[in-house]
Scaffold this active site. Structure first.
Site, PDB file in Angstrom:
ATOM      1  N   CYS A   1      -1.511   2.006  -2.783  1.00 11.08           N
ATOM      2  CA  CYS A   1      -2.080   2.886  -2.439  1.00 11.08           C
ATOM      3  C   CYS A   1      -2.082   3.933  -2.591  1.00 11.08           C
ATOM      4  O   CYS A   1      -2.626   4.743  -3.292  1.00 11.08           O
ATOM      5  CB  CYS A   1      -3.300   2.624  -1.393  1.00 11.08           C
ATOM      6  SG  CYS A   1      -3.196   0.800  -1.168  1.00 11.08           S
TER       7      CYS A   1
ATOM      8  N   HIS B   1     -26.820  21.169  -0.038  1.00 10.46           N
ATOM      9  CA  HIS B   1     -27.196  21.870  -1.362  1.00 10.46           C
ATOM     10  C   HIS B   1     -26.220  23.034  -1.745  1.00 10.46           C
ATOM     11  O   HIS B   1     -26.012  23.921  -0.911  1.00 10.46           O
ATOM     12  CB  HIS B   1     -28.581  22.314  -1.795  1.00 10.46           C
ATOM     13  CG  HIS B   1     -28.960  22.760  -2.618  1.00 10.46           C
ATOM     14  ND1 HIS B   1     -29.633  22.243  -3.961  1.00 10.46           N
ATOM     15  CD2 HIS B   1     -28.660  23.844  -3.662  1.00 10.46           C
ATOM     16  CE1 HIS B   1     -29.206  22.860  -5.253  1.00 10.46           C
ATOM     17  NE2 HIS B   1     -29.335  24.055  -4.617  1.00 10.46           N
TER      18      HIS B   1
ATOM     19  N   GLU C   1     -25.513  15.032  -2.668  1.00  8.03           N
ATOM     20  CA  GLU C   1     -27.650  15.238  -2.276  1.00  8.03           C
ATOM     21  C   GLU C   1     -28.157  14.276  -2.587  1.00  8.03           C
ATOM     22  O   GLU C   1     -29.219  14.231  -2.529  1.00  8.03           O
ATOM     23  CB  GLU C   1     -27.914  16.690  -1.702  1.00  8.03           C
ATOM     24  CG  GLU C   1     -27.041  17.547  -3.424  1.00  8.03           C
ATOM     25  CD  GLU C   1     -28.888  18.639  -2.650  1.00  8.03           C
ATOM     26  OE1 GLU C   1     -29.426  18.841  -2.857  1.00  8.03           O
ATOM     27  OE2 GLU C   1     -27.831  19.352  -4.686  1.00  8.03           O
TER      28      GLU C   1
ATOM     29  N   TYR D   1      -9.318  -3.450 -10.937  1.00  6.07           N
ATOM     30  CA  TYR D   1      -8.720  -1.986  -9.745  1.00  6.07           C
ATOM     31  C   TYR D   1      -8.229  -1.825 -10.699  1.00  6.07           C
ATOM     32  O   TYR D   1      -7.485  -0.616 -11.081  1.00  6.07           O
ATOM     33  CB  TYR D   1      -8.669  -2.366  -8.634  1.00  6.07           C
ATOM     34  CG  TYR D   1      -9.545  -2.859  -7.370  1.00  6.07           C
ATOM     35  CD1 TYR D   1      -9.996  -1.470  -6.505  1.00  6.07           C
ATOM     36  CD2 TYR D   1     -10.341  -4.201  -6.985  1.00  6.07           C
ATOM     37  CE1 TYR D   1     -11.072  -1.511  -5.985  1.00  6.07           C
ATOM     38  CE2 TYR D   1     -10.989  -4.059  -6.308  1.00  6.07           C
ATOM     39  CZ  TYR D   1     -11.686  -2.720  -5.341  1.00  6.07           C
ATOM     40  OH  TYR D   1     -12.188  -3.393  -4.185  1.00  6.07           O
TER      41      TYR D   1
ATOM     42  N   CYS E   1       0.698  -1.055   0.378  1.00  8.19           N
ATOM     43  CA  CYS E   1      -0.075   0.120   0.032  1.00  8.19           C
ATOM     44  C   CYS E   1       0.759   1.375  -0.211  1.00  8.19           C
ATOM     45  O   CYS E   1       0.474   2.372  -1.247  1.00  8.19           O
ATOM     46  CB  CYS E   1      -1.152  -0.524   1.366  1.00  8.19           C
ATOM     47  SG  CYS E   1      -2.174   1.435   1.074  1.00  8.19           S
TER      48      CYS E   1
ATOM     49  N   GLU F   1      -7.164   1.365 -13.499  1.00  7.58           N
ATOM     50  CA  GLU F   1      -6.970   2.801 -12.651  1.00  7.58           C
ATOM     51  C   GLU F   1      -5.652   3.523 -12.958  1.00  7.58           C
ATOM     52  O   GLU F   1      -5.780   4.601 -13.629  1.00  7.58           O
ATOM     53  CB  GLU F   1      -6.029   2.123 -10.987  1.00  7.58           C
ATOM     54  CG  GLU F   1      -7.832   2.146 -10.099  1.00  7.58           C
ATOM     55  CD  GLU F   1      -7.630   2.008  -8.522  1.00  7.58           C
ATOM     56  OE1 GLU F   1      -8.029   2.541  -7.458  1.00  7.58           O
ATOM     57  OE2 GLU F   1      -6.184   1.350  -8.369  1.00  7.58           O
TER      58      GLU F   1
ATOM     59  N   LYS G   1      -0.331   5.221  -6.167  1.00  2.00           N
ATOM     60  CA  LYS G   1      -1.625   5.435  -7.271  1.00  2.00           C
ATOM     61  C   LYS G   1      -2.167   6.527  -7.178  1.00  2.00           C
ATOM     62  O   LYS G   1      -2.380   6.442  -8.372  1.00  2.00           O
ATOM     63  CB  LYS G   1      -2.010   3.935  -7.147  1.00  2.00           C
ATOM     64  CG  LYS G   1      -2.953   3.870  -7.735  1.00  2.00           C
ATOM     65  CD  LYS G   1      -4.820   4.095  -7.349  1.00  2.00           C
ATOM     66  CE  LYS G   1      -4.978   4.376  -5.952  1.00  2.00           C
ATOM     67  NZ  LYS G   1      -5.745   2.873  -6.113  1.00  2.00           N
TER      68      LYS G   1
HETATM   69  P1  NDP Z   1      -8.358  -7.949  -9.762  1.00  2.00           P
HETATM   70  O1  NDP Z   1      -8.763  -9.502  -9.229  1.00  2.00           O
HETATM   71  O2  NDP Z   1      -9.321  -6.948  -8.856  1.00  2.00           O
HETATM   72  O3  NDP Z   1      -8.567  -8.074 -11.573  1.00  2.00           O
HETATM   73  C1  NDP Z   1      -7.951  -8.734 -11.992  1.00  2.00           C
HETATM   74  C2  NDP Z   1      -7.978  -8.729 -13.597  1.00  2.00           C
HETATM   75  O4  NDP Z   1      -7.684  -9.713 -14.501  1.00  2.00           O
HETATM   76  C3  NDP Z   1      -9.874  -9.339 -13.783  1.00  2.00           C
HETATM   77  O5  NDP Z   1     -10.613  -8.191 -15.334  1.00  2.00           O
HETATM   78  C4  NDP Z   1      -9.671 -10.229 -14.143  1.00  2.00           C
HETATM   79  O6  NDP Z   1     -10.336 -11.060 -15.741  1.00  2.00           O
HETATM   80  C5  NDP Z   1      -7.763 -10.065 -15.082  1.00  2.00           C
HETATM   81  N1  NDP Z   1      -7.572 -11.953 -15.830  1.00  2.00           N
HETATM   82  C6  NDP Z   1      -6.959 -12.726 -15.000  1.00  2.00           C
HETATM   83  N2  NDP Z   1      -6.087 -13.293 -14.728  1.00  2.00           N
HETATM   84  C7  NDP Z   1      -6.174 -13.780 -16.093  1.00  2.00           C
HETATM   85  C8  NDP Z   1      -5.195 -14.574 -17.024  1.00  2.00           C
HETATM   86  N3  NDP Z   1      -4.889 -14.892 -17.626  1.00  2.00           N
HETATM   87  N4  NDP Z   1      -5.065 -13.891 -18.566  1.00  2.00           N
HETATM   88  C9  NDP Z   1      -5.926 -12.176 -18.299  1.00  2.00           C
HETATM   89  N5  NDP Z   1      -6.963 -11.520 -17.816  1.00  2.00           N
HETATM   90  C10 NDP Z   1      -6.397 -12.289 -16.312  1.00  2.00           C
HETATM   91  O7  NDP Z   1      -7.242  -7.558 -10.132  1.00  2.00           O
HETATM   92  P2  NDP Z   1      -6.394  -6.308 -10.173  1.00  2.00           P
HETATM   93  O8  NDP Z   1      -4.734  -6.931 -10.027  1.00  2.00           O
HETATM   94  O9  NDP Z   1      -6.690  -5.390 -10.793  1.00  2.00           O
HETATM   95  O10 NDP Z   1      -5.937  -5.851  -8.494  1.00  2.00           O
HETATM   96  C11 NDP Z   1      -5.405  -7.000  -7.024  1.00  2.00           C
HETATM   97  C12 NDP Z   1      -6.185  -6.925  -6.188  1.00  2.00           C
HETATM   98  O11 NDP Z   1      -5.468  -5.594  -5.387  1.00  2.00           O
HETATM   99  C13 NDP Z   1      -7.761  -5.779  -5.554  1.00  2.00           C
HETATM  100  O12 NDP Z   1      -8.743  -7.458  -6.004  1.00  2.00           O
HETATM  101  C14 NDP Z   1      -8.018  -5.307  -4.875  1.00  2.00           C
HETATM  102  O13 NDP Z   1      -8.245  -5.727  -3.529  1.00  2.00           O
HETATM  103  C15 NDP Z   1      -6.731  -4.576  -4.885  1.00  2.00           C
HETATM  104  N6  NDP Z   1      -7.006  -3.279  -4.881  1.00  2.00           N
HETATM  105  C16 NDP Z   1      -7.253  -1.978  -4.352  1.00  2.00           C
HETATM  106  C17 NDP Z   1      -7.622  -1.222  -4.393  1.00  2.00           C
HETATM  107  C18 NDP Z   1      -8.506  -0.051  -4.305  1.00  2.00           C
HETATM  108  O14 NDP Z   1      -8.752  -0.753  -3.196  1.00  2.00           O
HETATM  109  N7  NDP Z   1      -8.419   1.324  -5.253  1.00  2.00           N
HETATM  110  C19 NDP Z   1      -6.683  -0.486  -6.109  1.00  2.00           C
HETATM  111  C20 NDP Z   1      -6.250  -2.060  -6.374  1.00  2.00           C
HETATM  112  C21 NDP Z   1      -5.953  -2.823  -5.945  1.00  2.00           C
HETATM  113  P3  NDP Z   1     -11.827 -11.951 -14.803  1.00  2.00           P
HETATM  114  O15 NDP Z   1     -12.696 -10.499 -14.411  1.00  2.00           O
HETATM  115  O16 NDP Z   1     -12.400 -12.558 -15.972  1.00  2.00           O
HETATM  116  O17 NDP Z   1     -11.283 -13.148 -13.831  1.00  2.00           O
END
Ligand code: NDP
Length: 451
Positions: free
Chosen positions: A47, A434, A439, A176, A42, A180, A50
């Site tokens: 976080c 407002h 709101e 996420y 983080c 982002e 980012k």
């Molecule tokens: P996520 O698990 O959120 O998303 C992963 C994405 O990659 C999904 O769209 C998934 O597709 C796709 N994917 C997975 N495997 C493959 C593959 N082999 N080939 C192609 N696409 C694939 O992971 P992130 O890396 O975005 O983030 C990790 C974690 O970090 C999150 O779960 C979150 O908890 C945390 N995080 C939180 C943030 C916040 O609070 N703002 C910001 C950044 C991270 P599909 O949907 O089809 O499975």
């Protein structure tokens, strides 16, 4: 037998540091081992940097929007090395604060990679330490699928330290991190393409949020490519050549994989100690964060429950109360508000419409889509969407969702109401502030669909 420590923590990220400090505060003798910088993902590569990047990238729109209010902004340019240097300085400051917090609490900080030798023993290099309790809080690591040429791709870890901003970038993944970084790169002037294998990104979020974001991002210039994936990456003189599974191709300077994160449980001795792991290598724990080995506990991303920093911190507080406070406490994973710092950002708490329908059958949906006041003068066509889901039997608001400026800030307050079990009638009794977008959450009167 007297152990060296009451608690030995592996990993000084958000969860590990909080557990260490709080346990020490209750008089426990605590050590924490970390092989990288203090603060974990983080603080160092998540976080915090980012959010700084998101703020940096938004200026391009702000300069454009200023014109509608009479401002003329002169020639502007963006210097990536300045942003990186300032960000690094801030992260180093935070690393120092973490160090001082540990020192101040009397926690022994051990630099190095710790492995578990048995239920009460940890090794760091040649050193062996024994402890009454071991807490594993080593977090997670980017998952990179094995496709030809994946070695040319970077993960979010490297994205925070790029020497140069690419001219053209592809981002793979629709979670996420993917949305982002798509917003960050695009806002900083990078020609950005986001590639997602499914029909619509942000799987698991409310569909109206997903659809609205998919409409808004292209307006800002981001190319969204759904239902396709990268089959191969080749490095050639003019850049990285991507072959996509739909037969098309793309040339970029940088490709960022944001395809999920996996628990960092490899080679830290968990198998040897007999700790049970789940499907993706996560440590399986009971509701109090205890593994199947009674002296070994785990929390945060390494347990793959709700992978968010504030949740790891809450799990740490509950762990300390349970183990050192004689007050067994379960961390509460329900109705946790969260944000995606996409552009526009998303704030969300409670159930999605699909989840609410599954749980309650009938559900009342209130939705409002509008152009925020700011953009009446800027001319920018950016929509804000807000939504409340109500269980008609109890009148309780079971989900609140927003996409639009300040959604993260707004949802924190709404999150309190949802957590307290507020009813739609109580939302309606609340007088709005407002003029704000927020709101709208207390003035939604028309159901869009009957329960
Ligand atoms: P996520 O698990 O959120 O998303 C992963 C994405 O990659 C999904 O769209 C998934 O597709 C796709 N994917 C997975 N495997 C493959 C593959 N082999 N080939 C192609 N696409 C694939 O992971 P992130 O890396 O975005 O983030 C990790 C974690 O970090 C999150 O779960 C979150 O908890 C945390 N995080 C939180 C943030 C916040 O609070 N703002 C910001 C950044 C991270 P599909 O949907 O089809 O499975």
């Amino acid at each position: 037998m007297e152990h060296d420590f009451d608690l030995f923590v592996l990993g000084a990220g958000s969860g590990g540091v909080r557990a260490s400090r709080m346990a020490a505060g209750r008089g426990a003798r605590v050590a924490v081992a970390e092989d990288d910088r203090l603060g974990g993902t983080c603080v160092n590569v998540g976080c915090i940097p980012k959010k700084l990047f998101v703020l940096a990238s938004h200026f391009s729109e702000d300069f454009e929007d200023a014109a509608g209010y009479g401002w003329s902004v002169g020639p502007r340019s963006f210097d990536w090395p300045t942003l990186i240097a300032n960000k690094d300085k801030e992260i180093t400051r935070l690393n120092g604060i973490y160090q001082r917090m540990l020192d101040g609490a009397g926690v022994t900080h051990i630099s190095g990679r710790a492995t578990i030798a048995d239920a009460h023993t940890v090794e760091v290099g040649e050193q062996r330490y024994t402890a009454e309790h071991i807490l594993v809080a080593v977090g997670s690591w980017p998952h990179m699928p094995s496709i030809p040429g994946i070695e040319h791709a970077i993960s979010s870890n490297e994205a925070f330290y790029l020497e140069q901003l690419p001219k053209r970038a592809a981002i793979v993944g629709g979670g996420y991190i993917g949305v982002e970084f798509a917003g960050i790169f695009n806002g900083l002037g990078v020609e950005t393409t986001q590639i997602y294998r499914g029909p619509l990104f942000l799987r698991g979020f409310d569909d109206d949020l997903r659809k609205t974001l998919a409409e808004e991002m292209p307006k800002k210039g981001i190319h969204l490519r759904f239902e396709t994936d990268v089959a191969e990456i080749r490095r050639e003189d003019d850049g990285l050549h991507l072959t996509l599974s739909d037969g098309s191709s793309l040339v970029v300077d940088q490709i960022l994989y944001a395809t999920g994160r996996v628990p960092k449980t490899k080679d830290i001795g968990l198998e040897k100690a007999g700790v049970k792991l789940g499907k993706i290598g996560e440590i399986l724990v009971d509701p109090y964060s205890r593994s199947n080995v009674p002296s070994i506990w785990a929390l945060g991303d390494v347990t793959d429950r709700l992978n968010l920093t504030p949740m790891a911190i809450a799990e740490a507080m509950a762990f300390v109360r349970t183990v050192f406070g004689d007050d067994p406490t379960r961390p509460d994973h329900a109705d946790v508000a969260t944000a995606v710092f996409s552009q526009p950002p998303i704030g969300t708490v409670g159930l999605t419409e699909a989840e609410a329908r599954e749980r309650f059958g009938n559900i009342d949906v209130y939705r409002s889509t509008f152009r925020p006041l700011k953009h009446t003068l800027t001319g920018r066509d950016e929509q804000t969407m807000m939504k409340l889901l109500v269980d008609p039997k109890t009148d309780r608001v079971v989900g609140a969702h927003m996409i639009g400026a300040d959604a993260a800030e707004i949802l924190q307050g709404v999150g309190i109401a949802v957590k307290l079990g507020a009813t739609k009638a109580q939302f309606d009794e609340t007088i709005g502030i407002h003029p704000t977008s927020a709101e709208e959450f207390v003035t939604m009167r028309e159901k869009v669909q009957e329960g």
